[in-house]
Design an enzyme around this catalytic site. Sequence first.
Site, mmCIF file in Angstrom:
data_model
loop_
_atom_site.group_PDB
_atom_site.id
_atom_site.type_symbol
_atom_site.label_atom_id
_atom_site.label_comp_id
_atom_site.label_asym_id
_atom_site.label_seq_id
_atom_site.Cartn_x
_atom_site.Cartn_y
_atom_site.Cartn_z
ATOM 1 N N SER A 23 0.857 -1.182 0.155
ATOM 2 C CA SER A 23 0.080 -0.141 -0.046
ATOM 3 C C SER A 23 0.718 1.237 -0.103
ATOM 4 O O SER A 23 0.313 2.277 0.105
ATOM 5 C CB SER A 23 -0.931 0.112 1.146
ATOM 6 O OG SER A 23 -0.145 -0.012 2.405
ATOM 7 N N ASN A 110 -1.560 -2.409 13.305
ATOM 8 C CA ASN A 110 -2.887 -2.242 13.389
ATOM 9 C C ASN A 110 -3.169 -0.892 14.122
ATOM 10 O O ASN A 110 -4.359 0.024 13.482
ATOM 11 C CB ASN A 110 -3.729 -3.528 13.861
ATOM 12 C CG ASN A 110 -3.543 -4.381 13.062
ATOM 13 O OD1 ASN A 110 -2.849 -4.410 11.889
ATOM 14 N ND2 ASN A 110 -4.160 -5.821 13.463
ATOM 15 N N THR A 155 -38.629 28.509 -7.499
ATOM 16 C CA THR A 155 -38.888 27.102 -7.234
ATOM 17 C C THR A 155 -39.298 26.175 -8.343
ATOM 18 O O THR A 155 -39.959 26.753 -9.278
ATOM 19 C CB THR A 155 -40.116 26.934 -5.985
ATOM 20 O OG1 THR A 155 -41.335 27.407 -6.884
ATOM 21 C CG2 THR A 155 -39.685 27.755 -4.923
ATOM 22 N N HIS A 156 -38.868 25.038 -8.370
ATOM 23 C CA HIS A 156 -39.217 24.131 -9.757
ATOM 24 C C HIS A 156 -38.577 24.712 -10.793
ATOM 25 O O HIS A 156 -39.247 24.655 -12.087
ATOM 26 C CB HIS A 156 -40.671 23.696 -9.833
ATOM 27 C CG HIS A 156 -41.553 23.401 -8.526
ATOM 28 N ND1 HIS A 156 -41.766 22.277 -8.241
ATOM 29 C CD2 HIS A 156 -41.979 24.379 -7.810
ATOM 30 C CE1 HIS A 156 -42.449 22.147 -7.179
ATOM 31 N NE2 HIS A 156 -42.367 23.505 -6.718
ATOM 32 N N SER A 277 -13.193 26.645 -26.888
ATOM 33 C CA SER A 277 -13.406 25.356 -27.335
ATOM 34 C C SER A 277 -12.524 25.376 -28.695
ATOM 35 O O SER A 277 -11.952 26.506 -29.211
ATOM 36 C CB SER A 277 -14.855 25.752 -28.272
ATOM 37 O OG SER A 277 -15.009 24.908 -29.357
ATOM 38 N N LYS A 283 -16.715 30.387 -27.851
ATOM 39 C CA LYS A 283 -17.075 30.044 -26.538
ATOM 40 C C LYS A 283 -15.970 30.581 -25.388
ATOM 41 O O LYS A 283 -15.057 30.776 -25.488
ATOM 42 C CB LYS A 283 -16.763 28.211 -26.575
ATOM 43 C CG LYS A 283 -17.749 27.707 -27.393
ATOM 44 C CD LYS A 283 -19.134 27.587 -26.869
ATOM 45 C CE LYS A 283 -19.400 26.244 -26.405
ATOM 46 N NZ LYS A 283 -20.398 26.442 -25.559
ATOM 47 N N ASN A 285 -16.282 28.755 -21.719
ATOM 48 C CA ASN A 285 -17.061 27.667 -20.963
ATOM 49 C C ASN A 285 -16.569 27.645 -19.544
ATOM 50 O O ASN A 285 -15.331 27.666 -19.296
ATOM 51 C CB ASN A 285 -16.779 26.291 -21.748
ATOM 52 C CG ASN A 285 -17.223 26.134 -23.081
ATOM 53 O OD1 ASN A 285 -18.246 26.696 -23.270
ATOM 54 N ND2 ASN A 285 -16.376 25.294 -24.107
ATOM 55 N N GLU A 290 -17.639 23.123 -14.071
ATOM 56 C CA GLU A 290 -18.057 21.814 -14.186
ATOM 57 C C GLU A 290 -17.295 20.707 -13.758
ATOM 58 O O GLU A 290 -17.905 19.675 -13.160
ATOM 59 C CB GLU A 290 -18.031 21.674 -15.731
ATOM 60 C CG GLU A 290 -19.029 22.423 -16.503
ATOM 61 C CD GLU A 290 -18.848 22.529 -17.977
ATOM 62 O OE1 GLU A 290 -18.873 21.601 -18.578
ATOM 63 O OE2 GLU A 290 -18.447 23.497 -18.763
ATOM 64 N N TYR A 317 -9.337 -6.197 13.372
ATOM 65 C CA TYR A 317 -8.589 -5.719 11.978
ATOM 66 C C TYR A 317 -8.753 -6.705 10.773
ATOM 67 O O TYR A 317 -8.622 -7.900 11.020
ATOM 68 C CB TYR A 317 -6.951 -5.293 12.342
ATOM 69 C CG TYR A 317 -6.561 -4.797 11.047
ATOM 70 C CD1 TYR A 317 -6.671 -3.453 10.664
ATOM 71 C CD2 TYR A 317 -5.922 -5.801 10.211
ATOM 72 C CE1 TYR A 317 -6.095 -3.118 9.357
ATOM 73 C CE2 TYR A 317 -5.085 -5.027 8.944
ATOM 74 C CZ TYR A 317 -5.147 -3.954 8.582
ATOM 75 O OH TYR A 317 -4.733 -3.205 7.516
ATOM 76 N N LYS A 325 -7.729 4.327 2.468
ATOM 77 C CA LYS A 325 -6.990 5.589 2.320
ATOM 78 C C LYS A 325 -7.295 6.019 0.894
ATOM 79 O O LYS A 325 -7.328 7.276 0.935
ATOM 80 C CB LYS A 325 -5.429 5.056 2.481
ATOM 81 C CG LYS A 325 -4.900 5.093 3.856
ATOM 82 C CD LYS A 325 -3.493 4.167 3.883
ATOM 83 C CE LYS A 325 -3.736 3.359 4.875
ATOM 84 N NZ LYS A 325 -4.629 2.218 4.944
HETATM 85 N N1 ARG Z 1 -1.447 -1.223 5.598
HETATM 86 C C1 ARG Z 1 -2.231 -1.550 6.507
HETATM 87 C C2 ARG Z 1 -3.647 -0.791 6.492
HETATM 88 O O1 ARG Z 1 -3.368 0.359 5.944
HETATM 89 C C3 ARG Z 1 -1.852 -1.763 7.818
HETATM 90 C C4 ARG Z 1 -0.863 -2.683 8.394
HETATM 91 C C5 ARG Z 1 -1.611 -3.832 9.035
HETATM 92 N N2 ARG Z 1 -1.185 -4.939 8.255
HETATM 93 C C6 ARG Z 1 -1.598 -6.172 8.733
HETATM 94 N N3 ARG Z 1 -1.187 -7.267 8.104
HETATM 95 N N4 ARG Z 1 -1.904 -6.323 9.915
HETATM 96 O O2 ARG Z 1 -4.548 -0.955 6.909
#
Ligand code: ARG
Length: 458
Positions: A23, A110, A155-156, A277, A283, A285, A290, A317, A325
Site C-alpha cells: 500500500s 493495526n 422554485t421548480h 473551445s 465559447k 466555457n 463543471e 482488523y 486510504k
Molecule cells: N497497511 C495496513 C493498512 O493500511 C496496515 C498494516 C496492517 N497490516 C497487517 N497485516 N496487519 O490498514
Amino acid sequence: MKYLWSGRFKEDLDELAKRFTFSISLDKNLAVFDVAGSIVHAEMLVRQKIIPRKDGKKIISGLKKIEGEIRRNQFVFKPDDEDIHTAIERRLTELIGPVAGKLHTARSRNDQIILDEKLYLKRIIPEIRSVIILLQKTLVNKAEECIEIFFPELTHFQPAQPVLFSHHLLAYVCMLERDKTRLSDTLNRINISPLGACACAGTSFKIDPVYIAKKLGFDDVFTNSVDVVSDRDFIMETVSNLGILMIHLSRMAEELILWHSSLIGFVDLPEEFCTGSSIMPQKKNPDVLELIRGKASVVLGSIVGMFSLMKGLPLSYNRDLQEDKRFLFESCEIAHLSTLIISRIIEKTKINVVDMSMACKHGYMEATDIAEFLTTKGIPFRESHYIVGNLVKKAIEKKLPLNELDELTIEKITKCKAAVKFVKSLSPEKSIRLKSSHGSTSPSFVKKEIEKWKIILK
Ligand code: ARG
C-alpha cells in the site's frame, strides 16, 4: 528477514501478490505522521523502562533524521517497502542497526495506521475548515456588495418570488456553516488516541497510552482495543461530511454555470476560470465549475466505497481496511481544492445587475403579495389565492405584467377597490420590502444577517 513478518514463511511472496497487497503508493502521504507517532512511542517506551534510555536515544535521533529526509523529499522508498511503517523501520535499521527493532515493542501496525490516519485528519480537517471560512467570507462580501440587487428566486426552476440577491448568497453561507460544524463534531470523535491497542488485545507491557495521547495532542485515549483496531467510523464520517460539502459546492457550481449561460446571463465568470473551445471560437466555457460538479461524484463514490468496505466486516482488523486510504485522501484533496477554487471564482464573478433585476419583472412573481394583501382585507387566503390565479390568467391572456392590467379589470376580478392601487404599485423592490418575517428577504433582516456573519467569520 525480508518482511516484518517473514519468520514463519518458507516461500517468498508471489510478485503479483506483492503488487496487490503493498500500500506504499497510498500511505506515503502518512510518512510525517508515522514518524511523529513513532518518536512519541519511543519516548514512552523509555519513560516506562520498556527499552533502555540509550536505545531510545538512538531510535529517536534516527527517526528525526528520517523526518528531515521526508521533509526535504529525500526519503527513498525501496521495492520491498510494503507500507509506510515498514519503509520507516527499514530506513531506521539502515541508520542505527538492529536496535531499530526495539521500536515496534508494544505496538502493531493495526493501531499504528489508525494513529497515522487520525494525525493526518487532525491536520487536514482544520485546513478544510479554514477554506470553508474563506468561501463564507467571500460570499458575505459579495452579499454586502450586492445588497441593492434583486434576484428572481425560483422554485421548480420557475419564477417564484423576488428576493435580495444577498439573501440568496447567504443561503450558501448557512449551508457551509453546517458543513463546518459537522467536520468539527467529527474531529471531536477523531481526537481519541488509538495507540496501545496493538494488534487487537493490548499488550503485557506496562505502556502509558495517556502520555502518548497528550504528547500527540489527543483529548483522550481509547477504552477498548478491539473496537479501536476495527473502527473506521471516523473515516466514514469524514467522507460523508465532505460528500455533503461537495453537494453544496456542486449546487453552487451548477447555479453559476446556469447564470453564466448567455441564455440566462446573470453573471460573467472570470476568464481565468473558463476555457475556450477548439472548434467554436465564441465559447467561454465554465469548465472549472463543471469539474467541481463532476468531482463531487468522485467524493460521493468514496462514500459508497468506504461504507461498502465496512459493511459486514467482522471484528477486529481486516486487511480490507487498507483500502480506506484511497477514499479518504482523494475526498480530502477534492474538497479542499474545490472549496478554494470556487471561492476565487465567486470573488471575481461580475454580476449582471440589469438582467438579474429585469428577470424579476417576468413570471408574475408578485402574485403571492397580492394574495397576502387581499387576505389582510378579510378574504380567506384560499379564496385570495384563487382570485389572484384569475388575475394571472387574465394577464397571461393580455400578455401584460400584473401591474399593467387596467384598473377596471383588477377591480372586477378582485372585487376589492383597495387592491387596484396595491396591484398598480407593485414592483420587485416593493415585494421584497413587504417581507417582514424572521429569516425572510426583508432588507433590514438581510443587512443584520450580513453584520452577524461578519462577526462570526472574523
Ligand atoms: N497497511 C495496513 C493498512 O493500511 C496496515 C498494516 C496492517 N497490516 C497487517 N497485516 N496487519 O490498514
